[in-house]
Design an enzyme around this catalytic site. Structure first.
Site: not given
Ligand code: GUN
Length: 284
Positions: A49, A93, A116
């Protein structure tokens, strides 16, 4: 014979476009990513990321907390980031360590920086169909369908999996786009009877080999979200038995190289969208 949906190539094109758009903004879009704990998969995701931010010309901040960090420490970081004018998007995350309350953490992120779209206010906006950003995986799948001219309007869409991150918002997105949506999950009595109806079959169960050739209608578009890691080889496989399903499908995503890269690209797109909203360049 199915057309293979090349998520990697599509995502690279989207990142290019984002970089071009970001370059002409009054300031850099900013993303903060917080990782609590030492899960190797999460560490890799977070590294990627930050790398994507660099490639798109975004400002980024990364916070690493130990697995035994307190919830108060994380909440303190979130409150600071909520007030930081360089930051447009905040991502914690998931999963987070068990001493932390996931709901409380999600609800502490400002809804306007919730990249998200996990905050209940944004979930409400999604139910209404007018959220400015959608969770990255459903958003990425939606872009894939659009790019490959796979219509949703008037089609039977079967969603296998009902997680808050993928299944539930994916169904809402398909509904917004005028699909007829069937959700399937562990308690679905006859999964095959449902999946065989699908014009668009999306699978996010995390169950290797779940979808066999006999469960798919001739000509269906099949999207495999899962990333199941083989403990022996370390290789990733999806939930769909590719060699059985590919001959029947019209379109299919590979694992890896399908949904995964699109999820990453959508995080950048969501950050750009929130940045434009914060700069007053988009209407709410
Ligand atoms: N863990 C797995 N997929 C995601 C996601 O799309 N966003 C976040 N914040 N954590 C994750």
């Amino acid at each position: 014979m199915a057309r293979i949906i090349d998520g990697k190539a599509l995502a690279a094109g989207i990142r290019e476009q984002i970089k071009t758009e970001a370059a002409v903004l009054p300031r850099q879009p900013g993303l903060a990513v917080i990782l609590a704990g030492e899960d190797p998969a999460s560490q890799l995701y977070v590294r990627n990321k930050v790398k994507d931010c660099e490639e798109c010309g975004f400002f980024s901040r990364r916070f690493d907390l130990s697995a035994d960090a307190s919830e108060e420490v994380l909440l303190g970081i979130l409150n600071k980031l909520n007030a930081d004018s360089r930051i447009d998007g905040i991502l914690v995350q998931l999963p987070i360590p068990k001493q932390m309350d996931e709901k409380r953490i999600i609800e502490t992120i400002s809804p306007e920086k919730d990249v998200d779209a996990f905050h209940p206010l944004n979930v409400g906006r999604m139910v209404r169909g007018d959220s400015p950003v959608w969770p990255c995986t459903p958003a990425g799948i939606s872009e894939m369908l659009k790019a490959y001219h796979i219509p949703v309007d008037g089609k039977i869409c079967v969603m296998v999996g009902r997680s808050n991150i993928v299944g539930k918002p994916m169904g809402l997105r398909l509904l917004r786009d005028h699909g007829t949506v069937i959700y399937c999950h562990r308690h679905t009595p006859d999964l095959q009877a449902m999946t065989r109806q699908a014009d668009i079959l999306i699978v996010a169960a995390g169950c290797k080999g779940l979808i066999r050739g006999s469960m798919v209608k001739e000509g269906a578009a099949v999207i495999d979200v899962a990333m199941n890691r083989d403990p022996e080889t370390g290789k990733f496989t999806g939930d769909v038995v590719f060699d059985e399903v590919e001959p029947k499908a019209s379109f299919i995503t590979p694992v890896p190289g399908g949904v995964g890269p699109m999820t990453r690209a959508m995080l950048m797109k969501n950050t750009l969208t929130l940045a434009k909203l914060h700069m007053g360049l988009l209407e709410k």
